[in-house]
Design a protein around this motif. Structure first.
Motif, PDB file in Angstrom:
ATOM      1  N   PHE A 127       0.833  -1.196   0.000  1.00  0.00           N
ATOM      2  CA  PHE A 127       0.000   0.000   0.000  1.00  0.00           C
ATOM      3  C   PHE A 127       0.870   1.249   0.000  1.00  0.00           C
ATOM      4  CE2 PHE A 127      -1.708   3.458   2.603  1.00  0.00           C
ATOM      5  CZ  PHE A 127      -2.800   3.813   1.839  1.00  0.00           C
ATOM      6  N   TRP A 128       1.893   1.274   0.841  1.00  0.00           N
ATOM      7  CA  TRP A 128       2.732   2.466   0.921  1.00  0.00           C
ATOM      8  C   TRP A 128       3.581   2.650  -0.331  1.00  0.00           C
ATOM      9  CZ3 TRP A 128       1.100   6.110   3.642  1.00  0.00           C
ATOM     10  CH2 TRP A 128       0.431   5.861   4.850  1.00  0.00           C
ATOM     11  N   LEU A 129       3.909   1.561  -1.001  1.00  0.00           N
ATOM     12  CA  LEU A 129       4.556   1.677  -2.300  1.00  0.00           C
ATOM     13  C   LEU A 129       3.628   2.376  -3.283  1.00  0.00           C
ATOM     14  CD1 LEU A 129       6.847   0.974  -4.317  1.00  0.00           C
ATOM     15  CD2 LEU A 129       5.702  -1.229  -4.673  1.00  0.00           C
ATOM     16  N   HIS A 130       2.370   1.958  -3.264  1.00  0.00           N
ATOM     17  CA  HIS A 130       1.354   2.553  -4.129  1.00  0.00           C
ATOM     18  C   HIS A 130       1.172   4.033  -3.806  1.00  0.00           C
ATOM     19  CE1 HIS A 130      -2.971   2.124  -5.935  1.00  0.00           C
ATOM     20  NE2 HIS A 130      -2.236   2.984  -6.568  1.00  0.00           N
ATOM     21  N   ILE A 131       1.020   4.346  -2.527  1.00  0.00           N
ATOM     22  CA  ILE A 131       0.803   5.731  -2.125  1.00  0.00           C
ATOM     23  C   ILE A 131       2.041   6.577  -2.409  1.00  0.00           C
ATOM     24  CG2 ILE A 131       0.511   7.235  -0.111  1.00  0.00           C
ATOM     25  CD1 ILE A 131      -2.080   6.055  -1.138  1.00  0.00           C
ATOM     26  N   GLY A 132       3.233   5.996  -2.188  1.00  0.00           N
ATOM     27  CA  GLY A 132       4.450   6.752  -2.469  1.00  0.00           C
ATOM     28  C   GLY A 132       4.570   7.132  -3.931  1.00  0.00           C
ATOM     29  N   ALA A 133       4.286   6.183  -4.834  1.00  0.00           N
ATOM     30  CA  ALA A 133       4.342   6.479  -6.268  1.00  0.00           C
ATOM     31  C   ALA A 133       3.264   7.490  -6.652  1.00  0.00           C
ATOM     32  CB  ALA A 133       4.169   5.191  -7.067  1.00  0.00           C
ATOM     33  N   SER A 134       2.078   7.332  -6.073  1.00  0.00           N
ATOM     34  CA  SER A 134       0.991   8.276  -6.363  1.00  0.00           C
ATOM     35  C   SER A 134       1.312   9.664  -5.833  1.00  0.00           C
ATOM     36  CB  SER A 134      -0.322   7.775  -5.749  1.00  0.00           C
ATOM     37  OG  SER A 134      -0.699   6.533  -6.301  1.00  0.00           O
ATOM     38  N   ALA A 135       1.925   9.744  -4.655  1.00  0.00           N
ATOM     39  CA  ALA A 135       2.297  11.038  -4.081  1.00  0.00           C
ATOM     40  C   ALA A 135       3.319  11.742  -4.968  1.00  0.00           C
ATOM     41  CB  ALA A 135       2.853  10.841  -2.671  1.00  0.00           C
ATOM     42  N   LEU A 136       4.251  10.975  -5.523  1.00  0.00           N
ATOM     43  CA  LEU A 136       5.221  11.555  -6.449  1.00  0.00           C
ATOM     44  C   LEU A 136       4.516  12.154  -7.659  1.00  0.00           C
ATOM     45  CD1 LEU A 136       8.138  12.004  -7.440  1.00  0.00           C
ATOM     46  CD2 LEU A 136       8.066   9.687  -8.396  1.00  0.00           C
ATOM     47  N   LEU A 137       3.565  11.412  -8.205  1.00  0.00           N
ATOM     48  CA  LEU A 137       2.841  11.888  -9.385  1.00  0.00           C
ATOM     49  C   LEU A 137       2.018  13.127  -9.073  1.00  0.00           C
ATOM     50  CD1 LEU A 137       2.161  11.328 -12.374  1.00  0.00           C
ATOM     51  CD2 LEU A 137       0.215   9.992 -11.574  1.00  0.00           C
ATOM     52  N   VAL A 138       1.243  13.102  -7.973  1.00  0.00           N
ATOM     53  CA  VAL A 138       0.385  14.256  -7.663  1.00  0.00           C
ATOM     54  C   VAL A 138       1.228  15.475  -7.300  1.00  0.00           C
ATOM     55  CG1 VAL A 138      -1.504  12.751  -6.939  1.00  0.00           C
ATOM     56  CG2 VAL A 138       0.041  13.684  -5.206  1.00  0.00           C
ATOM     57  N   GLY A 139       2.384  15.243  -6.665  1.00  0.00           N
ATOM     58  CA  GLY A 139       3.259  16.362  -6.353  1.00  0.00           C
ATOM     59  C   GLY A 139       3.794  17.029  -7.610  1.00  0.00           C
ATOM     60  N   ILE A 140       4.170  16.217  -8.603  1.00  0.00           N
ATOM     61  CA  ILE A 140       4.657  16.780  -9.861  1.00  0.00           C
ATOM     62  C   ILE A 140       3.542  17.552 -10.571  1.00  0.00           C
ATOM     63  CG2 ILE A 140       5.482  16.193 -12.175  1.00  0.00           C
ATOM     64  CD1 ILE A 140       7.000  13.862 -10.913  1.00  0.00           C
ATOM     65  N   ILE A 141       2.346  16.971 -10.589  1.00  0.00           N
ATOM     66  CA  ILE A 141       1.223  17.646 -11.251  1.00  0.00           C
ATOM     67  C   ILE A 141       0.936  18.982 -10.575  1.00  0.00           C
ATOM     68  CG2 ILE A 141      -1.263  17.521 -11.662  1.00  0.00           C
ATOM     69  CD1 ILE A 141      -0.872  14.498 -12.136  1.00  0.00           C
ATOM     70  N   ALA A 142       0.957  19.017  -9.229  1.00  0.00           N
ATOM     71  CA  ALA A 142       0.729  20.270  -8.514  1.00  0.00           C
ATOM     72  C   ALA A 142       1.852  21.270  -8.790  1.00  0.00           C
ATOM     73  CB  ALA A 142       0.615  20.002  -7.016  1.00  0.00           C
ATOM     74  N   TYR A 143       3.084  20.776  -8.896  1.00  0.00           N
ATOM     75  CA  TYR A 143       4.210  21.652  -9.248  1.00  0.00           C
ATOM     76  C   TYR A 143       3.975  22.305 -10.608  1.00  0.00           C
ATOM     77  CZ  TYR A 143       8.894  23.159 -10.580  1.00  0.00           C
ATOM     78  OH  TYR A 143       9.957  23.908 -11.000  1.00  0.00           O
ATOM     79  N   LEU A 144       3.468  21.513 -11.562  1.00  0.00           N
ATOM     80  CA  LEU A 144       3.266  22.019 -12.917  1.00  0.00           C
ATOM     81  C   LEU A 144       2.149  23.046 -13.012  1.00  0.00           C
ATOM     82  CD1 LEU A 144       3.760  18.707 -14.935  1.00  0.00           C
ATOM     83  CD2 LEU A 144       5.356  20.624 -14.732  1.00  0.00           C
ATOM     84  N   LEU A 145       1.332  23.178 -11.972  1.00  0.00           N
ATOM     85  CA  LEU A 145       0.334  24.252 -11.972  1.00  0.00           C
ATOM     86  C   LEU A 145       0.994  25.617 -12.143  1.00  0.00           C
ATOM     87  CD1 LEU A 145      -2.101  23.213  -9.068  1.00  0.00           C
ATOM     88  CD2 LEU A 145      -2.687  23.388 -11.504  1.00  0.00           C
ATOM     89  N   ASN A 146       2.175  25.772 -11.552  1.00  0.00           N
ATOM     90  CA  ASN A 146       2.878  27.051 -11.601  1.00  0.00           C
ATOM     91  C   ASN A 146       4.035  27.079 -12.594  1.00  0.00           C
ATOM     92  OD1 ASN A 146       1.491  28.478  -9.374  1.00  0.00           O
ATOM     93  ND2 ASN A 146       2.372  26.858  -8.108  1.00  0.00           N
ATOM     94  N   ASN A 147       4.280  25.968 -13.283  1.00  0.00           N
ATOM     95  CA  ASN A 147       5.466  25.885 -14.141  1.00  0.00           C
ATOM     96  C   ASN A 147       5.159  25.120 -15.423  1.00  0.00           C
ATOM     97  OD1 ASN A 147       7.928  26.877 -12.335  1.00  0.00           O
ATOM     98  ND2 ASN A 147       6.555  25.687 -11.047  1.00  0.00           N
ATOM     99  N   ARG A 148       4.155  25.576 -16.147  1.00  0.00           N
ATOM    100  CA  ARG A 148       3.788  24.917 -17.382  1.00  0.00           C
ATOM    101  C   ARG A 148       4.285  25.717 -18.566  1.00  0.00           C
ATOM    102  NH1 ARG A 148      -0.761  26.177 -17.619  1.00  0.00           N
ATOM    103  NH2 ARG A 148      -1.431  24.949 -19.402  1.00  0.00           N
ATOM    104  N   GLU A 149       4.431  25.023 -19.713  1.00  0.00           N
ATOM    105  CA  GLU A 149       4.870  25.685 -20.942  1.00  0.00           C
ATOM    106  C   GLU A 149       3.818  26.686 -21.408  1.00  0.00           C
ATOM    107  OE1 GLU A 149       7.675  26.174 -24.087  1.00  0.00           O
ATOM    108  OE2 GLU A 149       7.797  25.052 -22.211  1.00  0.00           O
ATOM    109  N   ASP A 150       2.554  26.290 -21.347  1.00  0.00           N
ATOM    110  CA  ASP A 150       1.445  27.152 -21.749  1.00  0.00           C
ATOM    111  C   ASP A 150       0.996  27.948 -20.521  1.00  0.00           C
ATOM    112  OD1 ASP A 150      -0.823  28.370 -22.655  1.00  0.00           O
ATOM    113  OD2 ASP A 150      -1.938  26.528 -23.078  1.00  0.00           O
TER     114      ASP A 150
END
Length: 252
Positions: free
Chosen positions: A116-139
């Motif tokens: 479960f924590w492997l799953h959550i850790g990978a998901s947390a990485l993905l959601v963190g990157i997506i949230a980061y891209l809110l402020n740092n997108r090409e468009d």
């Protein structure tokens, strides 16, 4: 865009992402067989985003990779898509670990905590990157930001519903809070940390691969009894919105 309003808007978007993580368990209408039309629709929108936004941007970022690394055009493009493949492979490995922890059973009986924590850790990485891209997108336009937010919001509904289906009790007790915290941390990092364009391209590639795998994992298995028409409608509607954005951009 003015920096202050933009930061406020993206903060509200990050809070909306966090709300999905925290309260997806209360969306009882999604827990249905055959699969909820809304989940299939959300999956179609997410796939539409990957193919109509992420993939074209990856092709554009190949030029950045070529300049930064000195590779030729073909090698630079291959490098970008290898990063997308890594994202897909990582989440495929996580999903296979979940199935293995259940002895191949498609139920959530006695899932191993470490899986479960492997799953959550990978998901947390993905959601963190997506949230980061809110402020740092090409468009950096408002329409592009709205399309990104809408697609990722629906993707989180699909992905979080699937994660909770695998580990309902531990997800409700701790997992959802980890995902919400990762979202807000990613948003804050987006304001404080200005990564080079090469890194932004790599993050986009990784996110694209991960989203493709997660959507296909939710839609393709036979036992899901997924709905094709809502999936196709979601993808088509998103395509129309993208075309509309391009028309507006060219006419302005």
């Amino acid at each position: 865009m003015d920096a202050v309003p933009m930061a406020l808007v993206t903060l509200l978007m990050a809070l909306a992402f966090s709300a999905v993580h925290l309260f997806v368990g209360r969306l009882r209408f999604l827990d249905a067989t055959p699969r909820s039309r809304w989940l299939s629709f959300s999956g179609g929108v997410a796939v539409g985003y990957v193919f109509l936004h992420v993939m074209p941007e990856l092709a554009a970022h190949a030029g950045t990779f070529r300049q930064a690394t000195g590779l030729d055009e073909a090698a630079a493009e291959a490098t970008v898509y290898v990063l997308a493949l890594i994202g897909l492979a990582l989440f495929y490995g996580v999903e296979r670990a979940i199935v293995a922890s259940r002895g191949g059973r498609q139920t959530q009986e006695n899932p191993q905590s470490r899986t479960f924590w492997l799953h959550i850790g990978a998901s947390a990485l993905l959601v963190g990157i997506i949230a980061y891209l809110l402020n740092n997108r090409e468009d950096t336009g408002w329409i592009g930001l709205a399309l990104f937010f809408g697609a990722m919001m629906l993707h989180f509904v699909t992905a979080d519903f699937g994660a909770r289906s695998d580990h309902a009790q531990i997800y409700d007790a701790r997992g959802r809070w980890v995902l919400a915290a990762a979202t807000m941390a990613g948003w804050a990092a987006g304001l404080l940390l200005d990564l080079p364009e090469l890194a932004i391209g790599g993050l986009f590639a990784f996110v694209g691969g991960g989203i493709i795998l997660l959507v296909m994992k939710e839609e393709l298995p036979e036992e899901r009894r997924s709905r094709f028409l809502p999936f196709a409608l979601g993808a088509a509607l998103y395509a129309l919105l993208v075309v509309g954005e391009l028309i507006v951009r060219q006419s302005s």
